[in-house]
Design a protein around this motif. Structure first.
Motif, PDB file in Angstrom:
ATOM      1  N   THR A   1      14.350   1.605   8.737  1.00  0.00           N
ATOM      2  CA  THR A   1      14.677   1.668   7.149  1.00  0.00           C
ATOM      3  C   THR A   1      13.799   0.523   6.639  1.00  0.00           C
ATOM      4  O   THR A   1      13.319   0.535   5.774  1.00  0.00           O
ATOM      5  CB  THR A   1      16.544   1.854   6.703  1.00  0.00           C
ATOM      6  N   VAL A   2      14.414  -0.744   7.055  1.00  0.00           N
ATOM      7  CA  VAL A   2      13.637  -2.139   7.013  1.00  0.00           C
ATOM      8  C   VAL A   2      11.603  -1.685   6.757  1.00  0.00           C
ATOM      9  O   VAL A   2      11.227  -2.136   5.843  1.00  0.00           O
ATOM     10  CB  VAL A   2      13.684  -3.316   7.975  1.00  0.00           C
ATOM     11  N   LYS A   3      11.612  -1.452   7.892  1.00  0.00           N
ATOM     12  CA  LYS A   3       9.772  -0.936   7.747  1.00  0.00           C
ATOM     13  C   LYS A   3       8.940  -0.040   6.870  1.00  0.00           C
ATOM     14  O   LYS A   3       8.571  -0.533   6.678  1.00  0.00           O
ATOM     15  CB  LYS A   3       9.336  -0.695   9.802  1.00  0.00           C
ATOM     16  N   GLU A   4       9.979   0.742   6.213  1.00  0.00           N
ATOM     17  CA  GLU A   4       9.565   2.155   6.094  1.00  0.00           C
ATOM     18  C   GLU A   4       9.828   1.864   4.609  1.00  0.00           C
ATOM     19  O   GLU A   4       9.000   2.818   4.265  1.00  0.00           O
ATOM     20  CB  GLU A   4       9.715   2.978   6.590  1.00  0.00           C
ATOM     21  N   ASP A   5      10.751   1.222   4.254  1.00  0.00           N
ATOM     22  CA  ASP A   5      11.571   1.600   2.829  1.00  0.00           C
ATOM     23  C   ASP A   5      11.744   0.083   2.334  1.00  0.00           C
ATOM     24  O   ASP A   5      10.914   0.325   1.854  1.00  0.00           O
ATOM     25  CB  ASP A   5      12.974   2.520   3.199  1.00  0.00           C
ATOM     26  N   THR A   6      13.148  -0.194   2.910  1.00  0.00           N
ATOM     27  CA  THR A   6      13.498  -1.177   1.762  1.00  0.00           C
ATOM     28  C   THR A   6      12.502  -2.834   1.883  1.00  0.00           C
ATOM     29  O   THR A   6      12.099  -3.403   0.945  1.00  0.00           O
ATOM     30  CB  THR A   6      14.837  -1.629   2.262  1.00  0.00           C
ATOM     31  N   GLY A   7      12.311  -2.975   3.199  1.00  0.00           N
ATOM     32  CA  GLY A   7      10.956  -3.852   3.392  1.00  0.00           C
ATOM     33  C   GLY A   7       9.938  -4.413   2.093  1.00  0.00           C
ATOM     34  O   GLY A   7       9.623  -4.562   2.084  1.00  0.00           O
ATOM     35  N   PRO A   8       8.713  -2.453   2.332  1.00  0.00           N
ATOM     36  CA  PRO A   8       7.917  -2.382   1.396  1.00  0.00           C
ATOM     37  C   PRO A   8       8.388  -2.313   0.296  1.00  0.00           C
ATOM     38  O   PRO A   8       7.695  -3.286  -0.794  1.00  0.00           O
ATOM     39  CB  PRO A   8       7.251  -1.125   1.694  1.00  0.00           C
ATOM     40  N   TYR A   9       9.726  -2.239  -0.191  1.00  0.00           N
ATOM     41  CA  TYR A   9      10.094  -2.079  -1.799  1.00  0.00           C
ATOM     42  C   TYR A   9      10.017  -3.703  -2.183  1.00  0.00           C
ATOM     43  O   TYR A   9       9.858  -4.064  -2.965  1.00  0.00           O
ATOM     44  CB  TYR A   9      11.838  -1.346  -1.672  1.00  0.00           C
ATOM     45  N   LEU A  10      11.369  -4.379  -1.385  1.00  0.00           N
ATOM     46  CA  LEU A  10      11.496  -6.077  -1.884  1.00  0.00           C
ATOM     47  C   LEU A  10      10.426  -6.496  -2.130  1.00  0.00           C
ATOM     48  O   LEU A  10       9.695  -7.297  -3.126  1.00  0.00           O
ATOM     49  CB  LEU A  10      11.907  -6.705  -0.258  1.00  0.00           C
ATOM     50  N   GLN A  11       8.927  -6.447  -0.711  1.00  0.00           N
ATOM     51  CA  GLN A  11       7.492  -6.986  -0.915  1.00  0.00           C
ATOM     52  C   GLN A  11       6.687  -6.727  -2.269  1.00  0.00           C
ATOM     53  O   GLN A  11       6.565  -7.688  -2.716  1.00  0.00           O
ATOM     54  CB  GLN A  11       7.264  -7.104  -0.283  1.00  0.00           C
ATOM     55  N   GLN A  12       7.449  -5.363  -2.979  1.00  0.00           N
ATOM     56  CA  GLN A  12       6.687  -4.295  -3.776  1.00  0.00           C
ATOM     57  C   GLN A  12       7.042  -5.736  -4.971  1.00  0.00           C
ATOM     58  O   GLN A  12       6.300  -5.633  -6.090  1.00  0.00           O
ATOM     59  CB  GLN A  12       6.319  -3.574  -3.867  1.00  0.00           C
ATOM     60  N   ILE A  13       8.771  -5.148  -4.906  1.00  0.00           N
ATOM     61  CA  ILE A  13       8.917  -5.530  -6.541  1.00  0.00           C
ATOM     62  C   ILE A  13       8.930  -6.905  -6.584  1.00  0.00           C
ATOM     63  O   ILE A  13       8.754  -7.980  -7.495  1.00  0.00           O
ATOM     64  CB  ILE A  13      10.855  -5.230  -6.115  1.00  0.00           C
TER      65      ILE A  13
ATOM     66  N   ILE B   1       5.251 -19.798  -9.727  1.00  0.00           N
ATOM     67  CA  ILE B   1       5.478 -19.180  -8.405  1.00  0.00           C
ATOM     68  C   ILE B   1       3.446 -19.074  -7.727  1.00  0.00           C
ATOM     69  O   ILE B   1       2.524 -18.453  -8.444  1.00  0.00           O
ATOM     70  CB  ILE B   1       5.621 -18.157  -8.222  1.00  0.00           C
ATOM     71  N   GLY B   2       3.566 -20.105  -6.904  1.00  0.00           N
ATOM     72  CA  GLY B   2       1.736 -20.114  -6.447  1.00  0.00           C
ATOM     73  C   GLY B   2       1.873 -19.525  -5.394  1.00  0.00           C
ATOM     74  O   GLY B   2       0.287 -19.151  -5.085  1.00  0.00           O
ATOM     75  N   ASP B   3       2.641 -18.982  -4.915  1.00  0.00           N
ATOM     76  CA  ASP B   3       2.315 -18.232  -3.569  1.00  0.00           C
ATOM     77  C   ASP B   3       3.376 -16.977  -3.871  1.00  0.00           C
ATOM     78  O   ASP B   3       4.827 -17.664  -3.482  1.00  0.00           O
ATOM     79  CB  ASP B   3       2.074 -18.773  -2.373  1.00  0.00           C
ATOM     80  N   ILE B   4       3.496 -16.034  -3.067  1.00  0.00           N
ATOM     81  CA  ILE B   4       4.424 -15.130  -2.383  1.00  0.00           C
ATOM     82  C   ILE B   4       4.534 -14.496  -0.595  1.00  0.00           C
ATOM     83  O   ILE B   4       3.009 -13.562  -1.087  1.00  0.00           O
ATOM     84  CB  ILE B   4       4.325 -13.766  -3.056  1.00  0.00           C
ATOM     85  N   GLN B   5       5.077 -14.777   0.154  1.00  0.00           N
ATOM     86  CA  GLN B   5       5.056 -14.612   1.552  1.00  0.00           C
ATOM     87  C   GLN B   5       6.328 -13.909   1.963  1.00  0.00           C
ATOM     88  O   GLN B   5       6.805 -14.024   1.508  1.00  0.00           O
ATOM     89  CB  GLN B   5       5.042 -15.389   2.825  1.00  0.00           C
ATOM     90  N   GLY B   6       5.742 -13.639   2.872  1.00  0.00           N
ATOM     91  CA  GLY B   6       6.895 -12.538   3.205  1.00  0.00           C
ATOM     92  C   GLY B   6       6.271 -10.628   3.778  1.00  0.00           C
ATOM     93  O   GLY B   6       4.678 -10.179   3.762  1.00  0.00           O
ATOM     94  N   THR B   7       7.173 -10.320   4.791  1.00  0.00           N
ATOM     95  CA  THR B   7       7.137  -8.763   5.019  1.00  0.00           C
ATOM     96  C   THR B   7       8.583  -8.431   5.765  1.00  0.00           C
ATOM     97  O   THR B   7       9.754  -9.312   5.518  1.00  0.00           O
ATOM     98  CB  THR B   7       6.155  -8.763   6.162  1.00  0.00           C
ATOM     99  N   GLY B   8       9.265  -7.353   5.608  1.00  0.00           N
ATOM    100  CA  GLY B   8       9.938  -6.297   5.784  1.00  0.00           C
ATOM    101  C   GLY B   8      11.877  -7.403   4.265  1.00  0.00           C
ATOM    102  O   GLY B   8      11.026  -7.532   3.673  1.00  0.00           O
ATOM    103  N   LEU B   9      12.561  -7.442   4.864  1.00  0.00           N
ATOM    104  CA  LEU B   9      13.176  -8.274   4.332  1.00  0.00           C
ATOM    105  C   LEU B   9      13.637  -9.706   4.678  1.00  0.00           C
ATOM    106  O   LEU B   9      14.274 -10.776   5.067  1.00  0.00           O
ATOM    107  CB  LEU B   9      14.417  -7.649   4.734  1.00  0.00           C
ATOM    108  N   LEU B  10      11.755 -10.283   3.839  1.00  0.00           N
ATOM    109  CA  LEU B  10      12.076 -11.510   4.446  1.00  0.00           C
ATOM    110  C   LEU B  10      11.033 -12.083   3.154  1.00  0.00           C
ATOM    111  O   LEU B  10      10.134 -11.297   3.203  1.00  0.00           O
ATOM    112  CB  LEU B  10      11.756 -11.913   6.001  1.00  0.00           C
TER     113      LEU B  10
END
Ligand code: PXG
Length: 460
Positions: free
Chosen positions: A351-363, A374-383
Motif C-alpha cells: 500500500t505504501v508503494k502503490e497508494d499512500t506513498g505516491p499520495y503523500l509525495q503528490q500532496i 521551500i527550495g526542494d522536496i525530497q522523498g519517496t514512500g512515507l518519507l
C-alpha cells in the motif's frame, strides 16, 4: 481535566522526577530541566497523547520506527504468549528456540536471495558494532587480515555507541569521547547544500569518486568495507543523486571492499520497497537492521550477511567470538515475527508503494512546490524532507536555518503534529499504516507550521 487515559501523577511532578534522574539524548540537560520535557502517556494508531491530554499526529513514527503505529493488540498478544511459554532463553552454548527460527525464516523470505544469515542485536548501534567485528573477521578468514579500515561518511549516522558513532560522521560525537582507529570518512552526497554549480548527476558521481580516491589513498589492501545509509536519515533525510549508488557499487566491487548498507531507518517498507537498497537499486554485502523490525514495540536489531560472507565464516571461520545475552531474545523475536507478518499479510508495504506513498509525495508537492520558504522536496514512500531556502533560485540557505527548523518543529507541536528538524530541513516519516486522511492532516498541519515559520523569516 478530562483525559482519555489514567494519569497517576501531575505533569510537573513527572518533570521534576525526570530532571532528578535522567540525562536525555542530544540535549543540554540543564536547559531541558528548566523547560520541562513533554510527558507522553498514550499512543493509538498514528496518534499520541501527552500528560495534559493534548493529542498529536506522530509524523515521525516515534524515531522512524513504529511502522504499524501504536497500540496493536496482535503484537501485545504475541509478546504475552511468548512470555508465558518461554520468557527467556538464548543462543549460547548449543541452544536455540522456535521464535527466533521462525522470525529468521520470514525475514529471509522478504530479503533478496543472496542473503542467508543474521546476527541479532538489541539495537541499530549494536548492529553496527557487530558489523565492524564481522567484516574484519571475514577478511581474516579469507586470508586478508590487513583489510581493517572502515570508510563512512561525514554527517552519516550509525548509532551512539563508541564504534558506531565512529563509523558515523557526526564530528561533535567524535569529539565527545574519542574515536576508534582504522575508520575514515568521505563527504556526504548532499547536492542542495554542497553541489555548487554541478548538476545533481555530476555531483553524485563526484561524491562517489571520493570513495575511490580514499581507497587508493589508504591502499585497497587495507580497506575492509564502506558503510552508508541508502539515504541519510538523522543527517537530514538526504537522498543521494541517482548517479551515486551505481558508482559506489562499481568502486566497492573493483577494489574488493565490502558494501555495508545501514538499513536501520530505510528497512521494513519505509520507501515502499521492503529495503531501501532495493529502491536505490544496489546490492550490499551486509545490512544493519533495527527499528521497523519490531515497529518499536520492543528493542531488536541485527546484522544481515550475504551468503558470500556467511559461507566463509561458517565453513572456514571456526569459533565466532561474539555474543550478546539478548541476541534473538524470544519475546523480541515473537514481536518481530508478528510485526513482519502484519506488514506482509495486510499488504502494508504494498500500500505504501502503490497508494499512500505516491499520495503523500503528490500532496506535498501540491502544497509546497511553490512555497516561498521551500527550495526542494525530497522523498519517496512515507518519507519526505522539505528543504528551507532563503533564495530558491540560488539555493541559498538561511544563516539561522537550524533555529528556524527547530522553531517550525515547535510550531508543529503547538498545531498537534510531530515533525523532525535537522539543519534547515523538516522531515516526516509517518507510520506505514497512515491513511490518506491522516496524510492530509499531516501535510495541512505541517503547512501551518511552515507558514508560521515563514512569517518569522520574513518570507510571508
Ligand atoms: N543506524 C541508523 C541509520 C540510524 O538511524 C542507528 C543506526 C542506531 O540505532 P539505535 O537503535 O542504536 O538507536 C540509527 C538510529 C533522529 C534519530 O532523530 C535517529 C536515530 C536514533 C535516534 C534519533 O533522526 N537513528
Amino acid at each position: 481535566m478530562n483525559l482519555p487515559f489514567e494519569l497517576k501523577r501531575q505533569t510537573e511532578d513527572y518533570q521534576q522526577a525526570d530532571a532528578a534522574h535522567h540525562i536525555h539524548a542530544f540535549v543540554d540537560q540543564k536547559a531541558l530541566n528548566a523547560e520541562g520535557p513533554r510527558v507522553m502517556v498514550r499512543g493509538k494508531g498514528l496518534y499520541l497523547w501527552d500528560s495534559e491530554g493534548k493529542r498529536y499526529l506522530d509524523g515521525m513514527s516515534g524515531l522512524w520506527c513504529t511502522q504499524l503505529g501504536y497500540g496493536r493488540k496482535d503484537l501485545t498478544a504475541a509478546a504475552a504468549a511468548q512470555m508465558d511459554q518461554l520468557s527467556y532463553y538464548n543462543m549460547f552454548f548449543h541452544t536455540t528456540h522456535p521464535a527466533v527460527i521462525e522470525l529468521s525464516e520470514l525475514l529471509f523470505s522478504l530479503l533478496p536471495g543472496h542473503y542467508s544469515h543474521v546476527i541479532y542485536t538489541n539495537s541499530g548501534s549494536e548492529a553496527n558494532e557487530v558489523l565492524i567485528r564481522t567484516v574484519r573477521r571475514y577478511w581474516q578468514v579469507v586470508g586478508k587480515p590487513q583489510k581493517k579500515i572502515m570508510i563512512g561518511r561525514w554527517n552519516g549516522y550509525h548509532g551512539s555507541t563508541l564504534a558506531a558513532s565512529a563509523l558515523g560522521g557526526m564530528k561533535f560525537m567524535h569529539e565527545m569521547g574519542g574515536m576508534i582507529p582504522d575508520v575514515a570518512h568521505i563527504d556526504e552526497p548532499y547536492w542542495y547544500a554542497q553541489g555548487g554549480e554541478l548538476t545533481p548527476a555530476e555531483f553524485g558521481r563526484r561524491c562517489a569518486l571520493q570513495l575511490e580516491e580514499k581507497i587508493l589513498e589508504l591502499g585497497a589492501e587495507n580497506v575492509a568495507g564502506f558503510i552508508a545509509e541508502p539515504f541519510q536519515g538523522a543527517g537530514g533525510m538526504i537522498f543521494p543523486p541517482e548517479s551515486y549508488w551505481p558508482e559506489i557499487q562499481r568502486i566497492c566491487r573493483q577494489y574488493d571492499v565490502l558494501l555495508c548498507a545501514d538499513e536501520v531507518i530505510g528497512g521494513f517498507g519505509r520507501t515502499g520497497e521492503w529495503f531501501a537498497h532495493e529502491y536505490f537499486g544496489f546490492e550490499p554485502d551486509t545490512l544493519s537492521i533495527a527499528k521497523g523490525l519490531t515497529s518499536g514495540y520492543i528493542p531488536m536489531g541485527g546484522l544481515v550477511l550475504s551468503k558470500r560472507i556467511a559461507d566463509a565464516l561458517v565453513e572456514q571461520g571456526g569459533v565466532f567470538a561474539h555474543g550478546l545475552t539478548y541476541s534473538g531474545h524470544p519475546v523480541a523475536a515473537a514481536v518481530a515475527l508478528a510485526n513482519l507478518k502484519a506488514l506482509r499479510d495486510e499488504g502494508i508495504v504494498r500500500t505504501v508503494k502503490e497508494d499512500t506513498g505516491p499520495y503523500l509525495q503528490q500532496i506535498l508537492r501540491e502544497v509546497f512546490a511553490h512555497h516561498p520558504m521551500i527550495g526542494d522536496i525530497q522523498g519517496t514512500g512515507l518519507l519526505a524532507a522539505l528543504q528551507f531556502a532563503e533564495d530558491k533560485s540560488t539555493r541559498k540557505r538561511f544563516d539561522n536555518e537550524n533555529d528556524l527548523a527547530w522553531q517550525c518543529r515547535t510550531f508543529g507541536f503547538e498545531e498537534g503534529v510531530i515533525i523532525r528538524s535537522t539543519l534547515g530541513r523538516m522531515i516526516m516519516a509517518p507510520a506505514l499504516v497512515a491513511t490518506r486522511g491522516e496524510l492530509d492532516e499531516l501535510v495541512e498541519k505541517t503547512r501551518i507550521a511552515v507558514d508560521r515559520t515563514a512569517r518569522i523569516a520574513g518570507k510571508l
